[in-house]
Design an enzyme around this catalytic site. Structure first.
Site, PDB file in Angstrom:
ATOM      1  N   GLY A   1       0.912  -1.212   0.037  1.00 22.83           N
ATOM      2  CA  GLY A   1      -0.013   0.080  -0.007  1.00 22.83           C
ATOM      3  C   GLY A   1       0.883   1.200   0.031  1.00 22.83           C
ATOM      4  N   CYS A   2       1.931   1.155   0.725  1.00 15.56           N
ATOM      5  CA  CYS A   2       2.839   2.556   0.806  1.00 15.56           C
ATOM      6  C   CYS A   2       3.440   2.655  -0.455  1.00 15.56           C
ATOM      7  CB  CYS A   2       3.767   2.287   2.039  1.00 15.56           C
ATOM      8  SG  CYS A   2       2.833   2.255   3.517  1.00 15.56           S
ATOM      9  N   THR A   3       3.751   1.731  -1.094  1.00 12.86           N
ATOM     10  CA  THR A   3       4.491   1.953  -2.449  1.00 12.86           C
ATOM     11  C   THR A   3       3.532   2.411  -3.517  1.00 12.86           C
ATOM     12  OG1 THR A   3       6.139  -0.136  -1.909  1.00 12.86           O
ATOM     13  CG2 THR A   3       5.650   0.469  -4.232  1.00 12.86           C
TER      14      THR A   3
END
Length: 189
Positions: free
Chosen positions: A67-69
């Site tokens: 998700g952060c990527t």
């Protein structure tokens, strides 16, 4: 023995209810909390560095996770349009500068990733999950206006839509400013 399991379950649920129900947030229009944090190159950034520009300050849980990527790459891909709208982008997590440097290099991220290793800035923005021995930032984003006030909050932001939501909101702010300023000049860069 079964009653101990039930008691522990009730206590855990009670804690979770308390934790999420007492979660406070900032208010639109208020001054954004200041910060002083190093980026993945070791350069220290403060809120005042962005005075006169819009700032998309986004908090994220962990470098190089799915998700952060997705969120970081979405900001990366929208960076030119955000800059055209007079906005800078800054990511913040409790990961250290080395972790941020690897993450930024791996995905060619051209905006600062700030290391909030003490978790103070995330706490100041009510964007910290603190489980005692484990701390991480919530996926919250704050759009800060050129005067340093909170213009929009994206709590539990969508990793895939966050940058496009900010672009749309910035266009809306520019349209309102254009209507107030018939000369048609842009918002400050």
């Amino acid at each position: 023995m079964e009653w101990i399991t039930i008691l522990l379950s009730v206590l855990a649920l009670g804690f979770m209810f308390w934790f999420f129900s007492t979660n406070k947030t900032l208010q639109l229009g208020q001054s954004a909390p200041d910060f002083r944090l190093p980026d993945h190159h070791g350069k220290v950034h403060t809120l005042s560095d962005f005075h006169g520009k819009w700032l998309a300050l986004y908090f994220y849980p962990k470098d190089d996770t799915p998700g952060c990527t997705k969120q970081a790459c979405s900001f990366r891909d929208g960076l030119q349009e955000l800059a055209h709208l007079g906005a800078a982008v800054v990511g913040v997590s409790v990961d250290d500068t080395d972790s941020h440097a690897e993450f930024a290099q791996k995905y060619q991220l051209q905006f600062p990733l700030l290391a909030d290793t003490a978790a103070q800035t995330a706490a100041d923005y009510h964007s910290l999950v603190n489980l005692g021995f484990i701390k991480f930032a919530k996926r919250n984003t704050f759009l800060i206006d050129p005067e340093g006030r909170i213009a929009r909050m994206y709590l539990s932001a969508s990793a895939s839509r966050n940058s496009t939501e900010i672009i749309a909101d910035l266009k809306g702010f520019q349209a309102k400013e254009s209507n107030k300023n018939p000369s048609g000049s842009r918002l400050p860069d």
